[in-house]
Write a protein that holds these residues in place. Structure first.
Motif, PDB file in Angstrom:
ATOM      1  N   TYR A   3       0.839  -1.200   0.000  1.00 17.24           N
ATOM      2  CA  TYR A   3       0.000   0.000   0.000  1.00 17.24           C
ATOM      3  C   TYR A   3       0.879   1.257   0.000  1.00 17.24           C
ATOM      4  O   TYR A   3       0.555   2.251  -0.645  1.00 17.24           O
ATOM      5  N   GLY A   4       1.995   1.194   0.713  1.00 22.69           N
ATOM      6  CA  GLY A   4       2.925   2.322   0.725  1.00 22.69           C
ATOM      7  C   GLY A   4       3.480   2.611  -0.654  1.00 22.69           C
ATOM      8  O   GLY A   4       3.655   3.769  -1.036  1.00 22.69           O
ATOM      9  N   GLU A   5       3.751   1.565  -1.416  1.00 27.66           N
ATOM     10  CA  GLU A   5       4.260   1.737  -2.781  1.00 27.66           C
ATOM     11  C   GLU A   5       3.201   2.400  -3.661  1.00 27.66           C
ATOM     12  O   GLU A   5       3.512   3.263  -4.493  1.00 27.66           O
ATOM     13  N   LYS A   6       1.946   2.043  -3.452  1.00 33.46           N
ATOM     14  CA  LYS A   6       0.866   2.684  -4.214  1.00 33.46           C
ATOM     15  C   LYS A   6       0.772   4.171  -3.851  1.00 33.46           C
ATOM     16  O   LYS A   6       0.529   5.015  -4.710  1.00 33.46           O
ATOM     17  N   MET A   7       0.989   4.464  -2.570  1.00 28.31           N
ATOM     18  CA  MET A   7       0.953   5.857  -2.132  1.00 28.31           C
ATOM     19  C   MET A   7       2.100   6.642  -2.762  1.00 28.31           C
ATOM     20  O   MET A   7       1.930   7.798  -3.170  1.00 28.31           O
ATOM     21  N   ARG A   8       3.274   6.043  -2.808  1.00 30.97           N
ATOM     22  CA  ARG A   8       4.435   6.718  -3.394  1.00 30.97           C
ATOM     23  C   ARG A   8       4.134   7.166  -4.823  1.00 30.97           C
ATOM     24  O   ARG A   8       4.540   8.252  -5.248  1.00 30.97           O
ATOM     25  N   LYS A   9       3.403   6.371  -5.543  1.00 26.66           N
ATOM     26  CA  LYS A   9       3.086   6.694  -6.933  1.00 26.66           C
ATOM     27  C   LYS A   9       2.099   7.851  -7.042  1.00 26.66           C
ATOM     28  O   LYS A   9       1.968   8.451  -8.117  1.00 26.66           O
ATOM     29  N   ARG A  10       1.406   8.157  -5.931  1.00 31.86           N
ATOM     30  CA  ARG A  10       0.474   9.286  -5.956  1.00 31.86           C
ATOM     31  C   ARG A  10       1.162  10.605  -5.608  1.00 31.86           C
ATOM     32  O   ARG A  10       0.568  11.666  -5.736  1.00 31.86           O
ATOM     33  N   VAL A  11       2.413  10.514  -5.112  1.00 32.44           N
ATOM     34  CA  VAL A  11       3.183  11.730  -4.841  1.00 32.44           C
ATOM     35  C   VAL A  11       3.613  12.320  -6.172  1.00 32.44           C
ATOM     36  O   VAL A  11       4.136  11.599  -7.030  1.00 32.44           O
ATOM     37  N   VAL A  12       3.397  13.612  -6.365  1.00 34.79           N
ATOM     38  CA  VAL A  12       3.720  14.238  -7.650  1.00 34.79           C
ATOM     39  C   VAL A  12       5.173  13.985  -8.042  1.00 34.79           C
ATOM     40  O   VAL A  12       5.476  13.735  -9.206  1.00 34.79           O
ATOM     41  N   MET A  13       6.090  14.035  -7.069  1.00 39.28           N
ATOM     42  CA  MET A  13       7.505  13.787  -7.347  1.00 39.28           C
ATOM     43  C   MET A  13       7.856  12.299  -7.381  1.00 39.28           C
ATOM     44  O   MET A  13       9.021  11.934  -7.579  1.00 39.28           O
ATOM     45  N   ARG A  14       6.880  11.436  -7.129  1.00 41.59           N
ATOM     46  CA  ARG A  14       7.053   9.987  -7.202  1.00 41.59           C
ATOM     47  C   ARG A  14       8.075   9.430  -6.219  1.00 41.59           C
ATOM     48  O   ARG A  14       8.713   8.416  -6.486  1.00 41.59           O
ATOM     49  N   ARG A  15       8.225  10.085  -5.094  1.00 44.72           N
ATOM     50  CA  ARG A  15       9.132   9.568  -4.065  1.00 44.72           C
ATOM     51  C   ARG A  15       8.742  10.159  -2.723  1.00 44.72           C
ATOM     52  O   ARG A  15       8.031  11.165  -2.643  1.00 44.72           O
ATOM     53  N   PHE A  16       9.205   9.503  -1.646  1.00 43.62           N
ATOM     54  CA  PHE A  16       9.018  10.040  -0.307  1.00 43.62           C
ATOM     55  C   PHE A  16      10.140  11.019   0.006  1.00 43.62           C
ATOM     56  O   PHE A  16      11.168  11.051  -0.672  1.00 43.62           O
ATOM     57  N   GLY A  17       9.945  11.826   1.033  1.00 44.16           N
ATOM     58  CA  GLY A  17      10.918  12.852   1.354  1.00 44.16           C
ATOM     59  C   GLY A  17      12.154  12.320   2.056  1.00 44.16           C
ATOM     60  O   GLY A  17      12.148  11.232   2.637  1.00 44.16           O
ATOM     61  N   GLU A  18      13.220  13.089   1.986  1.00 43.77           N
ATOM     62  CA  GLU A  18      14.456  12.804   2.717  1.00 43.77           C
ATOM     63  C   GLU A  18      14.609  13.855   3.808  1.00 43.77           C
ATOM     64  O   GLU A  18      14.289  15.025   3.608  1.00 43.77           O
ATOM     65  N   TYR A  19      15.127  13.443   4.966  1.00 43.46           N
ATOM     66  CA  TYR A  19      15.206  14.335   6.116  1.00 43.46           C
ATOM     67  C   TYR A  19      15.850  15.686   5.792  1.00 43.46           C
ATOM     68  O   TYR A  19      15.406  16.733   6.256  1.00 43.46           O
ATOM     69  N   LYS A  20      16.892  15.661   4.969  1.00 45.02           N
ATOM     70  CA  LYS A  20      17.609  16.907   4.657  1.00 45.02           C
ATOM     71  C   LYS A  20      16.696  17.925   3.984  1.00 45.02           C
ATOM     72  O   LYS A  20      16.970  19.132   3.999  1.00 45.02           O
ATOM     73  N   GLU A  21      15.597  17.451   3.401  1.00 53.29           N
ATOM     74  CA  GLU A  21      14.687  18.357   2.709  1.00 53.29           C
ATOM     75  C   GLU A  21      13.769  19.118   3.653  1.00 53.29           C
ATOM     76  O   GLU A  21      13.009  19.996   3.233  1.00 53.29           O
ATOM     77  N   LEU A  22      13.847  18.807   4.932  1.00 53.78           N
ATOM     78  CA  LEU A  22      13.127  19.580   5.952  1.00 53.78           C
ATOM     79  C   LEU A  22      14.011  20.666   6.561  1.00 53.78           C
ATOM     80  O   LEU A  22      13.524  21.534   7.280  1.00 53.78           O
ATOM     81  N   THR A  23      15.318  20.619   6.266  1.00 54.64           N
ATOM     82  CA  THR A  23      16.267  21.545   6.882  1.00 54.64           C
ATOM     83  C   THR A  23      15.987  22.999   6.499  1.00 54.64           C
ATOM     84  O   THR A  23      15.946  23.883   7.346  1.00 54.64           O
TER      85      THR A  23
END
Length: 228
Positions: free
Chosen positions: A178-198
């Motif tokens: 289900y998580g993989e299906k969710m990833r495909k719904r993200v416009v950028m097609r990936r989950f975030g990386e911690y450094k991107e919250l910095t």
């Protein structure tokens, strides 16, 4: 925060974990003070802020409200104790920490920045996380109310609403089918990386965001533009 020059106070229930992180920070030349805090306890929160003042001689001028947890399940099947646990941690806990952080700054006659961690699940709809989503929607609105009330004291209150980043709460879910299906719904097609919250964190914490209060920065790879 430490790499940007801040003296960091680490607060959570498990002091031994904090001491490990503090040692890591100090090994890299930073400064860190581990303090035990349970956000579901008023006495624990007030005691932690008192400990910080005694140890440092001044209050924290930046407070990041990052405690959170979830209980999954259909809302009609959820036990009331599980609902209350999520709300007490994610919403009331945010209020407790912001309350004592604000009072410490007011007592010292200084301004500061409070950053609440919201979530895109509080901005849209999803399934089987009704308590979590409700708590995060409330944090988003609470942030704006706090901003209005504390602005006269030079205290800014903003929020960050992350999309899906792998954490101890959700790593198994994100690795699932289900998580993989969710990833495909993200416009950028990936989950975030911690450094991107910095970047968003440092913007809200520093003088670079001095004219921002009551704002919620969405950091989700465009996920909230599509169904969650």
């Amino acid at each position: 925060m430490a790499e940007a020059g801040a003296q960091v106070v680490l607060a959570a229930r498990r002091l031994e974990k904090l001491e490990e992180v503090a040692a890591e920070i100090e090994k890299k030349g930073g400064k860190a003070l581990p303090v035990a805090m349970d956000v579901t306890s008023e006495d624990s929160v007030s005691g932690a802020f008192a400990e910080v003042k005694e140890a440092l001689g001044h209050p924290c001028d930046i407070v990041v409200n990052n405690s959170g947890m979830s209980r999954e399940g259909w809302y009609w099947e959820m036990e009331e104790k599980d609902w209350n646990t999520v709300i007490d941690t994610n919403l009331t806990g945010v209020w407790r920490v912001a309350k004592h952080g604000t009072k410490a700054l007011m007592d010292a006659g200084q301004g500061g920045s409070i950053i609440n961690i919201a979530s895109i699940t509080g901005l849209g709809t999803s399934q089987m996380i009704s308590a979590y989503a409700a708590s995060k929607a409330a944090v988003d609105h609470l942030t704006r109310n706090m901003a209005v009330e504390s602005a006269r004291y030079g205290i800014r209150v903003n929020a960050i609403a992350p999309g899906y980043f792998k954490t101890a709460i959700n790593d198994e879910f994100l690795d699932s089918e289900y998580g993989e299906k969710m990833r495909k719904r993200v416009v950028m097609r990936r989950f975030g990386e911690y450094k991107e919250l910095t970047g968003p964190l440092l913007l809200l914490a520093s003088d670079e965001g001095s004219y921002m209060t009551g704002a919620t920065l969405v950091v989700d790879g465009g996920h909230s533009l599509s169904p969650l």
